[in-house]
Design an enzyme around this catalytic site. Structure first.
Site, short mmCIF file in Angstrom:
data_model
loop_
_atom_site.label_atom_id
_atom_site.label_comp_id
_atom_site.label_asym_id
_atom_site.label_seq_id
_atom_site.Cartn_x
_atom_site.Cartn_y
_atom_site.Cartn_z
N HIS A 49 1.00 -1.16 0.09
CA HIS A 49 -0.09 0.07 0.00
C HIS A 49 0.96 1.53 -0.04
O HIS A 49 2.16 1.10 0.13
CB HIS A 49 -1.17 0.05 1.18
CG HIS A 49 -0.41 -0.07 2.51
ND1 HIS A 49 -0.19 -1.10 3.43
CD2 HIS A 49 0.67 0.77 3.17
CE1 HIS A 49 0.51 -1.13 4.42
NE2 HIS A 49 1.02 -0.02 4.42
C1 T46 Z 1 2.27 0.64 7.06
C2 T46 Z 1 3.16 -0.41 7.49
C3 T46 Z 1 4.77 -0.23 7.38
C4 T46 Z 1 -5.13 -0.49 13.02
O1 T46 Z 1 -6.30 -0.67 13.04
N1 T46 Z 1 -4.17 0.39 13.38
C5 T46 Z 1 -3.02 0.82 13.15
O2 T46 Z 1 -2.76 1.64 13.64
C6 T46 Z 1 -2.45 -0.28 12.17
C7 T46 Z 1 -1.12 -0.02 11.81
C8 T46 Z 1 -3.21 -1.36 11.33
N2 T46 Z 1 -4.63 -1.33 11.94
C9 T46 Z 1 -5.46 -2.45 11.30
C10 T46 Z 1 -5.62 -2.30 9.78
C11 T46 Z 1 -5.63 -3.45 8.97
O3 T46 Z 1 -7.23 -3.98 9.18
O4 T46 Z 1 -4.66 -3.64 11.33
C12 T46 Z 1 -4.99 -4.55 10.14
C13 T46 Z 1 -3.49 -4.79 9.53
O5 T46 Z 1 -2.86 -3.54 9.31
P1 T46 Z 1 -2.09 -3.73 7.62
O6 T46 Z 1 -2.75 -4.66 6.85
O7 T46 Z 1 -2.15 -2.33 6.94
O8 T46 Z 1 -0.78 -4.09 8.12
P2 T46 Z 1 0.50 -3.87 7.23
O9 T46 Z 1 1.79 -4.57 8.02
O10 T46 Z 1 0.49 -4.29 5.92
O11 T46 Z 1 0.93 -2.06 7.26
C14 T46 Z 1 1.38 -1.57 8.35
C15 T46 Z 1 0.65 -0.23 8.36
O12 T46 Z 1 -0.84 -0.51 8.37
C16 T46 Z 1 0.70 0.60 7.34
O13 T46 Z 1 0.54 2.04 7.76
O14 T46 Z 1 3.01 1.67 6.13
O15 T46 Z 1 2.72 -1.14 8.60
#
Ligand code: T46
Length: 135
Positions: A49
């Site tokens: 993303h």
């Molecule tokens: C990024 C990279 C480096 C939340 O509810 N609160 C939060 O603060 C975060 C970080 C995530 N979430 C929820 C959103 C999704 O439903 O947790 C779930 C997993 O998040 P995501 O799939 O976006 O995780 P990553 O590891 O792909 O990405 C994360 C961060 O979301 C993103 O901003 O830049 O780490």
């Protein structure tokens, strides 16, 4: 861009390493949120993303994680393998994080709270918004 922590070595002859990150010094924005991702198996790739406005510093205080950064023009890889190394990821950069070693910890300092509307999770939409220099 890579930022470096202030590192403080124990005056005694030891390998202890204290790393310090302060807003306005080693961090170029005000930190509103810190999160970390752990218990991840080697080979796992997360991310996929870009953010519209969010600024972040990605750290790997333990283990090693490879981050791929795509600004719409070119893809650059950065290996986070040292606790004092912080990778700045600004808006408009499609990024993925690959766990090189199981158990590596990804620690992130972010300029804003969690806002799902700030994410671009579709690569086609990312390229439309950030076409890069060559397209
Ligand atoms: C990024 C990279 C480096 C939340 O509810 N609160 C939060 O603060 C975060 C970080 C995530 N979430 C929820 C959103 C999704 O439903 O947790 C779930 C997993 O998040 P995501 O799939 O976006 O995780 P990553 O590891 O792909 O990405 C994360 C961060 O979301 C993103 O901003 O830049 O780490």
């Amino acid at each position: 861009k890579i930022y470096s922590a202030q590192t403080i070595k124990n005056p005694a002859d030891s390998d202890d390493l204290l790393c310090v990150w302060e807003t306005g010094k080693q961090i170029p924005f005000d930190v509103k949120r810190i999160y970390h991702i752990g218990n991840v198996k080697a080979g796992t790739v997360r991310g996929h993303h870009a953010h519209k406005k969010l600024e972040q510093i990605l750290l790997c205080p333990y283990g090693s994680i490879e981050v791929a950064l795509d600004d719409g023009t070119e893809v650059k890889n950065c290996l986070l393998d040292s606790p004092d190394k912080g990778l700045y990821v600004g808006p408009g950069v499609w990024h993925t994080m690959k766990w090189i070693e199981s158990g590596s910890l990804l620690l992130v300092m972010a300029s804003n709270f969690y806002v799902e509307e700030d994410y671009i999770r579709n690569y086609g939409k990312f390229k439309e918004k950030f076409p890069g220099e060559t397209s």
